[in-house]
Design an enzyme around this catalytic site. Structure first.
Site, PDB file in Angstrom:
ATOM      1  N   THR A  96      -6.310  53.143   8.883  1.00  0.00           N
ATOM      2  CA  THR A  96      -6.992  53.429   9.144  1.00  0.00           C
ATOM      3  C   THR A  96      -7.920  51.787   8.838  1.00  0.00           C
ATOM      4  OG1 THR A  96      -7.876  55.620   8.603  1.00  0.00           O
ATOM      5  CG2 THR A  96      -9.459  54.621   9.856  1.00  0.00           C
ATOM      6  N   LYS A 168      -8.807  58.001  15.316  1.00  0.00           N
ATOM      7  CA  LYS A 168      -9.232  58.647  13.704  1.00  0.00           C
ATOM      8  C   LYS A 168     -10.507  58.268  14.215  1.00  0.00           C
ATOM      9  CE  LYS A 168      -9.399  58.920  10.206  1.00  0.00           C
ATOM     10  NZ  LYS A 168      -8.367  58.469   9.184  1.00  0.00           N
TER      11      LYS A 168
END
Length: 294
Positions: A96, A168
Site C-alpha cells: 500500500t 485502497k
C-alpha cells in the site's frame, strides 16, 4: 506451476507467499528478517539471498513492502529487481503506497507492471480471502488473475496504473470513518445502559449495518472472530491505519478533494497511536473514545 519471486515476507507477505507455495508454485522469497526467512523455508519456500536474486528468472515478481520508498528502492535502486527481471516477467506490487509512486513504477517498468494493494488484513492473508484492487493494463491483469486467485477471493481491475492504490486509499478512509462511528455508537449505548448485544442485534440488521459492525465488531461478544475478543491483537494495526489515512489525505490535498471526515479520522488515529495504541488493532480506538487511559 509458475516460478514466482516474492519480496517482503512480513505479517501480510509471509502468509500470501505461503498460499502460493500451497497452490503448487515455486516461490523464491526474500526479506531482511532472518525469522521471516526461516518461517518461509520451513513451509516449503525457496530462499533468495537478495531481492534481485528472487526476481532473476521468475515469471512473476511480487513485492509486499512497507512504503513507497521501499518499493521504489527494491525495483529501481542500484542492483534492484528491474535490472534482474526478465523482459516478459509479470510485475506486481501488493504494497500500500502513494498513487504517484505506483504510476512512476508503471511508467518506468512498462505495461507488465501492476499495482495490486489488498484488503482483508492478516486474517484474510492467512485464509487466502484477500481482496485485490488492481491498477494497470487489462492484459496484464488477466495474466495475473490466476496468481492473485491463489491469495485472494476477489480481484477487481480498477483501471489504469495507480487505480489500485487510489481504490485502497478511498476504501480505507471509508473504513476508518465507519469504525469510528461504530465505536461511538457503542460508547453511547454503554452510557445509555443498552447492552452490546442488543445494539448489535438491531444495527447489524438495520440501516446502521456496515463491515466495521457486522464483521469486525469493536466490542467482544457479538462477532467472536473480531480482534475485540483477542484483547485487540491486530488484524489491522493502528499504525497501518494511520499510514493509509495519511496517504488518503496526501491524495486529497494533491487532487483538491474535500475530505473533512477523513482528516478528522486521521487526527483521531494519530492521537490513539500516540497513546500507545499503535500496535493494537485499529478497532481498539473505542478505548480512547470511552476516555480510558492505556
Amino acid at each position: 506451476m509458475t516460478s514466482i519471486g516474492f519480496v517482503g515476507l512480513g505479517r501480510m507477505g509471509l502468509p500470501m507467499a505461503l498460499n502460493l507455495v500451497r497452490a503448487g508454485h515455486r516461490v523464491a522469497g526474500f526479506d531482511l528478517s532472518a525469522a521471516a526467512l526461516e518461517a518461509f523455508a520451513a513451509a516449503g519456500g525457496t530462499l533468495a539471498t537478495s531481492a534481485a536474486e528472487a526476481a532473476r528468472g521468475a515469471e512473476v515478481i511480487i513485492t509486499m513492502l512497507p512504503a513507497g520508498r521501499h518499493v521504489r528502492d527494491a525495483w529501481l535502486g542500484e542492483g534492484g529487481m528491474a535490472a534482474a527481471a526478465s523482459a516478459d516477467a509479470l510485475l506486481l506490487d501488493c504494497s500500500t503506497i502513494d498513487v504517484g509512486t505506483a504510476r512512476e513504477l508503471a511508467r518506468t517498468l512498462g505495461a507488465r507492471m501492476l499495482d495490486a494493494p489488498v484488503s482483508g488484513g492478516v486474517m484474510g492473508a492467512e485464509a487466502g480471502t484477500l481482496t485485490f484492487m488492481v491498477g494497470g493494463e487489462a492484459a496484464a491483469f488477466a495474466a495475473a488473475d490466476p496468481i492473485l486467485a491463489s491469495m485472494g477471493r476477489k480481484r477487481v481491475h480498477c483501471g489504469a496504473a495507480g487505480a489500485g492504490q487510489a481504490a485502497k486509499a478511498c476504501n480505507n478512509m471509508l473504513l476508518a470513518i465507519s469504525m469510528i462511528g461504530t465505536c461511538e455508537a457503542f460508547v453511547l449505548a454503554e452510557r445509555l445502559g443498552l447492552s452490546h448485544q442488543a445494539l448489535f442485534d438491531v444495527a447489524s440488521t438495520s440501516s446502521g449495518q456496515c463491515w466495521s459492525l457486522n464483521t469486525y465488531c469493536p466490542v467482544p461478544g457479538p462477532v467472536p472472530s473480531s480482534p475485540a475478543n483477542r484483547d485487540y491483537a491486530p488484524g489491522f494495526a493502528t499504525a497501518l491505519m494511520v499510514k493509509d489515512l495519511g496517504l488518503a489525505q496526501q491524495a486529497a490535498e494533491e487532487y483538491g478533494a474535500a475530505t473533512p471526515l477523513g482528516q478528522m479520522a486521521l487526527e483521531l488515529y494519530e492521537s490513539f497511536a500516540a497513546e500507545d495504541g499503535s500496535a493494537l488493532d485499529f478497532s481498539a480506538i473505542i478505548g480512547m473514545l470511552r476516555g480510558q487511559p492505556r
